[in-house]
Each structure stands twice: as C-alpha cells, then as structure tokens.
Design a protein around this motif. Structure first.
Motif, PDB file in Angstrom:
ATOM      1  N   THR A  37       0.829  -1.205   0.000  1.00 32.76           N
ATOM      2  CA  THR A  37       0.000   0.000   0.000  1.00 32.76           C
ATOM      3  C   THR A  37       0.861   1.252   0.000  1.00 32.76           C
ATOM      4  N   SER A  38       1.893   1.267   0.831  1.00 32.77           N
ATOM      5  CA  SER A  38       2.743   2.467   0.903  1.00 32.77           C
ATOM      6  C   SER A  38       3.561   2.660  -0.377  1.00 32.77           C
ATOM      7  N   ILE A  39       4.034   1.578  -0.971  1.00 35.16           N
ATOM      8  CA  ILE A  39       4.776   1.682  -2.230  1.00 35.16           C
ATOM      9  C   ILE A  39       3.872   2.226  -3.335  1.00 35.16           C
ATOM     10  N   THR A  40       2.673   1.688  -3.432  1.00 33.82           N
ATOM     11  CA  THR A  40       1.729   2.134  -4.455  1.00 33.82           C
ATOM     12  C   THR A  40       1.405   3.617  -4.278  1.00 33.82           C
ATOM     13  N   ALA A  41       1.185   4.034  -3.038  1.00 33.04           N
ATOM     14  CA  ALA A  41       0.888   5.443  -2.771  1.00 33.04           C
ATOM     15  C   ALA A  41       2.063   6.341  -3.141  1.00 33.04           C
ATOM     16  N   GLU A  42       3.265   5.880  -2.852  1.00 30.97           N
ATOM     17  CA  GLU A  42       4.454   6.675  -3.165  1.00 30.97           C
ATOM     18  C   GLU A  42       4.631   6.842  -4.674  1.00 30.97           C
ATOM     19  N   VAL A  43       4.454   5.754  -5.419  1.00 30.91           N
ATOM     20  CA  VAL A  43       4.577   5.835  -6.875  1.00 30.91           C
ATOM     21  C   VAL A  43       3.433   6.671  -7.455  1.00 30.91           C
ATOM     22  N   ALA A  44       2.228   6.497  -6.934  1.00 26.32           N
ATOM     23  CA  ALA A  44       1.084   7.273  -7.413  1.00 26.32           C
ATOM     24  C   ALA A  44       1.310   8.765  -7.199  1.00 26.32           C
ATOM     25  N   ALA A  45       1.923   9.136  -6.086  1.00 25.13           N
ATOM     26  CA  ALA A  45       2.212  10.549  -5.826  1.00 25.13           C
ATOM     27  C   ALA A  45       3.189  11.106  -6.858  1.00 25.13           C
ATOM     28  N   VAL A  46       4.187  10.317  -7.229  1.00 24.99           N
ATOM     29  CA  VAL A  46       5.153  10.760  -8.245  1.00 24.99           C
ATOM     30  C   VAL A  46       4.446  10.928  -9.589  1.00 24.99           C
TER      31      VAL A  46
END
Length: 170
Positions: A37-46
C-alpha cells in the motif's frame, strides 16, 4: 524469540495478536500488504505530480525501481514474501497493489491518444509482470546499480512499444 519481541514492542499480548491475525503468517501478510500500500501510494504521488502522461510513466517506473533498491523492500517484498506466502499468493497481493496503478496509468495514456489500440487490462497485467521481474532481478543482482539501469532501459523499451509513435514529419 522474534514473535515475543514483536508483541512486547507492540504492547499487546501474544493471544491478541493471534486472535487478530490468526498466526505468524497473518502478521507477515499484513506487513507485506501494508508495504504494498505504501509503495503504491508513493509511486502514485510521483505520477500524479507530472501532467504529461508518458513522462509520468517514465518517472513512475524509475521511482518504483528506486524503491525496490531499499533494503526493507528487498527483504520483505522480494525475498521473504515469495518464500513465506508462496508464489501464487505473493503475486495476487502484488497485483492487488500495483495492477490498479498500472492499469489506470495505461488508461490515461489511452485517453490521451498515446497508447496503441489493444487490450489495456491484459497489457497492464503483462507490464506488472515485467516490472515485478525487474524488481527481482535488481534485488538479487551482484551489481544492483548496473542491473537497475539495465532494468529501467528494458522496461522503457517494452513500454515504448505500446506508445503511439510520433507522426512522420511532413
């Protein structure tokens, strides 16, 4: 010993942990899911910060590969998870996190007229498979820096094959 340290650090009883998660496998699955979840959120923010869709795709791929170089991601997501959960469950959880992001990005590319006509859902699944394989190659490489560079180049070559070419100059 690790389980005792975990419950002591969390300030709860072992019974409460077992009641909530079922067993050690449930705890690991929760940790792995939270990492996804945190990885997906981080990439989505980029990706979300970049208005040009193809540029966002390139940045998203690069950022994901950077994340996969982190020691905790290598250990939890790319080493322990396949061994502890089994290949099928590991891939299902990976898909639950990354597939939606890849699919939505590909649909935005299609809506912008940048993606060749094709089965977007299938293309997204194949791209997820390639991205996960690249992450595994980096995680287990003798030279992770060189492997990361090669993986990014390879992924971009694959992805660029799905992009509508610029029209020939007239």
């Amino acid at each position: 010993v690790r389980a005792r340290g975990l419950v002591a650090g969390a300030g709860v009883s072992r019974g409460r942990v077992c009641h909530h998660f079922g067993a050690k496998l449930g705890v690991f699955r929760s940790v792995f899911g939270g990492r996804g979840t945190s990885i997906t959120a981080e990439v989505a923010a980029v990706i979300g910060d970049i208005p040009a869709q193809w540029t966002a795709t390139i940045a998203g791929l690069g950022h994901f590969l950077d994340i996969c170089s982190r020691s905790e991601v290598i250990r939890i997501a790319l080493t322990d998870a396949p061994a502890v959960l089994g290949w099928q469950t590991w891939r299902e959880i990976e898909s639950a996190h990354g597939l939606g992001l890849i699919t939505s990005n590909m649909k935005r590319l299609a809506d912008a007229g940048l993606l060749r006509a094709g089965p977007v859902d299938m293309l997204a699944q194949l791209m997820l498979s390639a991205v996960i394989e690249a992450a595994l190659l980096i995680a287990h490489a003798e030279d992770p820096v060189a492997t990361r560079a090669d993986a990014q180049e390879g992924l971009l070559l694959l992805a660029s094959g799905m992009i509508v070419p610029d029209p020939a100059p007239s």
